[in-house]
Motif scaffolding. Structure first.
Motif, short mmCIF file in Angstrom:
data_model
loop_
_atom_site.label_atom_id
_atom_site.label_comp_id
_atom_site.label_asym_id
_atom_site.label_seq_id
_atom_site.Cartn_x
_atom_site.Cartn_y
_atom_site.Cartn_z
N LYS A 1 29.10 2.80 -26.39
CA LYS A 1 28.14 3.58 -26.27
C LYS A 1 26.58 3.02 -26.16
O LYS A 1 26.48 1.95 -27.00
N PRO A 2 25.68 3.70 -25.87
CA PRO A 2 24.34 2.86 -26.09
C PRO A 2 23.89 2.57 -27.59
O PRO A 2 23.23 1.70 -27.81
N GLU A 3 24.35 3.42 -28.29
CA GLU A 3 24.11 3.51 -29.72
C GLU A 3 24.89 2.24 -30.61
O GLU A 3 24.69 1.85 -31.73
N ASP A 4 25.64 1.63 -30.02
CA ASP A 4 26.63 0.48 -30.21
C ASP A 4 25.67 -0.76 -30.06
O ASP A 4 26.07 -1.86 -30.65
N ALA A 5 24.57 -0.64 -29.48
CA ALA A 5 23.75 -1.81 -28.94
C ALA A 5 23.26 -2.39 -30.44
O ALA A 5 22.66 -1.64 -31.29
N ALA A 6 23.32 -3.76 -30.82
CA ALA A 6 23.04 -4.39 -32.08
C ALA A 6 23.24 -5.81 -32.03
O ALA A 6 24.03 -6.28 -31.03
N VAL A 7 22.78 -6.53 -33.02
CA VAL A 7 23.44 -7.79 -33.26
C VAL A 7 24.37 -7.64 -34.34
O VAL A 7 24.61 -7.03 -35.45
N TYR A 8 25.71 -8.52 -33.92
CA TYR A 8 26.90 -8.13 -34.52
C TYR A 8 27.27 -9.38 -35.47
O TYR A 8 26.82 -10.39 -35.00
N TYR A 9 27.53 -9.32 -36.69
CA TYR A 9 27.87 -10.51 -37.50
C TYR A 9 29.16 -9.99 -38.23
O TYR A 9 29.68 -9.09 -38.38
N CYS A 10 29.57 -11.39 -38.69
CA CYS A 10 30.87 -11.35 -39.68
C CYS A 10 30.50 -11.78 -41.05
O CYS A 10 29.56 -12.80 -40.83
#
Length: 115
Positions: free
Chosen positions: A86-95
């Motif tokens: 979804k558009p709201e999943d847009a982000a920088v992803y980290y582990c």
């Protein structure tokens, strides 16, 4: 020195899928609780999924049923399968570990979802 390296982000249309990977050479993922985090623009970083040493997984309500965290112990790699984006999943992803270690944060991988 621990350096976590995330990859697999990119631009995807709403409803699409991406698979993120996280690797590290000096940290054994299978004996630690590992997590995926994300930081949307202008917001705080948040934990969205984690996998325990036992293999048990937990998810934030916002991604439950759409995202799947897993690990490959042999390759010492952590994955995040993201479906029905979804558009709201847009982000920088980290582990990172869960709870996270401040000095372990990597550069993250950018996920952009077009509507």
């Amino acid at each position: 020195q621990v350096q976590l390296v995330e990859s697999g982000g990119g631009l995807v249309q709403t409803g699409g899928s991406l698979r993120l990977s996280c690797t590290h050479s000096g940290l054994v993922f299978s004996v630690n609780t590992m997590g995926w985090y994300r930081q949307p623009p202008g917001k705080e970083r948040e934990l969205i999924a984690r996998i325990f040493r036992s293999g048990l997984t937990e998810y934030a309500d916002s991604v439950k049923g759409r995202f799947t965290i897993s690990r490959d112990s042999a390759e010492n790699t952590l994955f995040l399968q993201m479906d029905t984006l979804k558009p709201e999943d847009a982000a920088v992803y980290y582990c990172n570990l869960s709870p996270p270690i401040r000095t372990y944060w990597g550069q993250g991988t950018q996920v952009t979802v077009s509507s």
